[in-house]
Design a protein around this motif. Structure first.
Motif: not given
Lengths: 278, 265
Positions: A103-106, A138-140, A159, A156-157, A131-132
């Motif tokens: 989720a975090a590191d694409t 959620v703030i990624i 909501r 980050i994280g 993203l939703r």
């Protein structure tokens, strides 16, 4: 951090009486002990390393005896550790094995981060990628600006409620209409006028995004931060939104609409075309 | 009564363990998996797996790939991982040192701990100049075939070391198992002679890693630290020579910086 806008960070964990979790239709039934264990793990936030049984019970909505059973289980499996006095718990490194990295590191996240950092520096605002997640966003990723105290900049994280933040509107706007309508109907709104107000604002924002590519939530009393947001659509990716945020006195309507909104849209276009920042 | 409680506890334990097993079967990777593949990877009955994936879907730890009967990891674990990382002072303290080393050598720097027969990255910093090798925090790498894994194994007490090597070999074919043992022993010799080991193609093709073990905090928790990079044409020996002094120096600094932490990760 302003709680009225930021869906309190404690709710990063899903409260167990959240109706969306108990709906058994759609995907079928839920394996309750497993869902409860995940909700205990999700109760930890950026602010607290240690939580006691009482905190966990409050945040998850589970009875104390269930929380005890869950913490015992999670300690046995190596996901929690307990303090020397055995009264408090903290996450173990195994917490990272549950999908955090995906989720975090694409790849996209890397590419977007460069653009965001540049934007934050140039405009002296905080920039988020989100993203939703059900009815929240959620703030990624987040690029902070030194122009603002770190405390005012959600991490980050974090909501936020989808229906009452600019980034949430941008995410909703980029969904297909049927999916958006379904979500909007299933959301819980505050009663009466407040709820009506939210829906009105949301429709207005979606209109603005169609027209200009971005939307603005101006700061006001009780919510001193202004947020400007734009959707990003990348093939094969869940919809994303970039947003920037700053105190309302520095981000008034004129600056938001003339400078920041169009700049955000230009950034999303570059991202969508896969351009490297200069 | 006590017996009933403990029975309930053990049922819970089994259910939660199975659920987490399904989630972990993704190995933190973006690749999508079908229920059948998850059955294969976890060894759990099909009906159990499909109830667990449906739970994970509803909690947003997984999502369905559009148009397919395949699952991929979703945002559910994001908050948990962030909460862990942000509140871990020891890992936070290690960051500047790792970034400095990454920038100085143009490599990525990783801190790993044991997770079964794998290494879990709990820290990762990448030099701004490194464009490839994008493994981040939360990545899971095989212990038996990576420099970071070999360095970890080397630092273990002999009995534990043997047991873990055998466990790594148990998951390979007979032919692979011999090669695995050989490459681990070669790394051990390197570690004895040079204080670091270098391994090529350990995890991603055409990449290399140079690693050493460190002990941190008051408890002397064993971790492993590595520098890695993608390598098209390179002489592993000379890369090792280039990296070793700076890596050893950074490891010493890191141990000193983290010395007074309670030492739990």
């Amino acid at each position: 951090m302003n709680r009225s806008m930021f869906h309190s960070s404690a709710s990063a964990s899903f409260h167990f009486d959240n109706p969306s979790l108990q709906r058994s239709g759609g995907h079928g039934s839920i394996v309750t002990p497993f869902a409860r264990a995940l909700s205990v793990l999700s109760a930890f936030t950026l602010k607290d390393r240690w939580l006691g049984n009482g905190d966990l019970a409050q945040r998850t909505g589970l009875p104390a005896s269930t929380v005890t059973r869950m913490t015992r289980t999670l300690i046995a499996l190596g996901y929690l550790r307990c303090s020397a006095d055995t009264r408090r718990f903290c996450l173990s490194p195994s917490a990272l094995t549950l999908g955090y990295r995906a989720a975090a590191d694409t790849e996209i996240h890397y590419a977007v981060n460069h653009h965001m950092a540049q934007f934050a520096e140039r405009h002296h605002v905080q920039v988020h990628l989100s993203l939703r997640d059900k009815f929240n966003l959620v703030i990624i990723d987040s690029c902070r600006t030194s122009a603002l105290p770190a405390l005012l900049q959600p991490g980050i994280g974090t909501r936020l409620l989808l229906a009452s933040s600019a980034a949430g509107w941008a995410l909703l706007a980029s969904l297909p209409e049927t999916e958006r309508n379904y979500l909007l109907q299933s959301m819980k709104y505050p009663p009466q006028d407040a709820g009506k107000q939210i829906r009105l604002r949301l429709n207005e924002a979606i209109g603005q995004i169609r027209e200009d590519g971005f939307c603005v939530a101006l700061g006001q009393s009780g919510q001193p931060m202004t947020m400007v947001a734009a959707p990003i659509k990348l093939s094969g990716q869940a919809p994303l939104a970039v947003s920037c945020m700053g105190p309302a006195m520095l981000m008034g309507r004129a600056r938001s609409v003339r400078e920041l909104g169009p700049a955000l849209v230009r950034m999303t276009q570059k991202i969508q075309h896969g351009q490297e920042p200069p | 009564m006590a017996r009933k409680t403990s029975e309930r506890g053990s049922v819970t334990l089994m259910t939660v363990e199975r659920g987490l097993k399904v989630l972990r079967a993704f190995r933190s990777e973006r690749a999508s998996l079908t229920n059948a593949e998850l059955v294969r990877r976890t060894g759990l009955p099909k009906a159990v797996v499909s109830r667990l994936t449906s739970t994970l879907l509803q909690l947003d730890f997984l999502r369905l790939v559009p148009g397919k009967r395949e699952f991929e990891l979703s945002a559910g674990a994001l908050g948990i991982g962030h909460a862990y990382l942000a509140t871990n002072e020891m890992l936070q303290t290690a960051q500047p040192l790792m970034l400095e080393l990454a920038d100085r050598l143009d490599v990525s720097v990783a801190l790993g701990i044991q997770d079964g027969i794998d290494i879990l990255y709990v820290g990762y910093r990448v030099s701004r100049k490194v464009a490839t090798l994008r493994l981040g925090v939360g990545s899971i790498l095989p212990m038996g075939t990576t420099s970071i894994g070999h360095a970890y194994l080397w630092a273990l007490p002999p009995a534990q070391q043997r047991q873990l090597i055998d466990e790594c070999k148990r998951w390979t074919t007979k032919a692979q198992s011999g090669a695995l043992e050989q490459s681990i022993q070669a790394s051990f010799t390197e570690l004895e002679n040079f204080g670091v080991c270098a391994v090529m193609d350990g995890f991603q093709r055409r990449t290399y890693g140079v690693a050493l073990p460190i002990r941190v905090g008051r408890q002397g928790v064993l971790m492993s630290m590595s520098c890695g990079k993608a390598a098209v044409k390179l002489d592993l020996q000379s890369e090792r020579a280039r990296i070793a002094p700076a890596l050893k120096e950074a490891a010493k600094q890191l141990e000193a910086t983290l010395h007074d932490f309670d030492g739990y990760l």
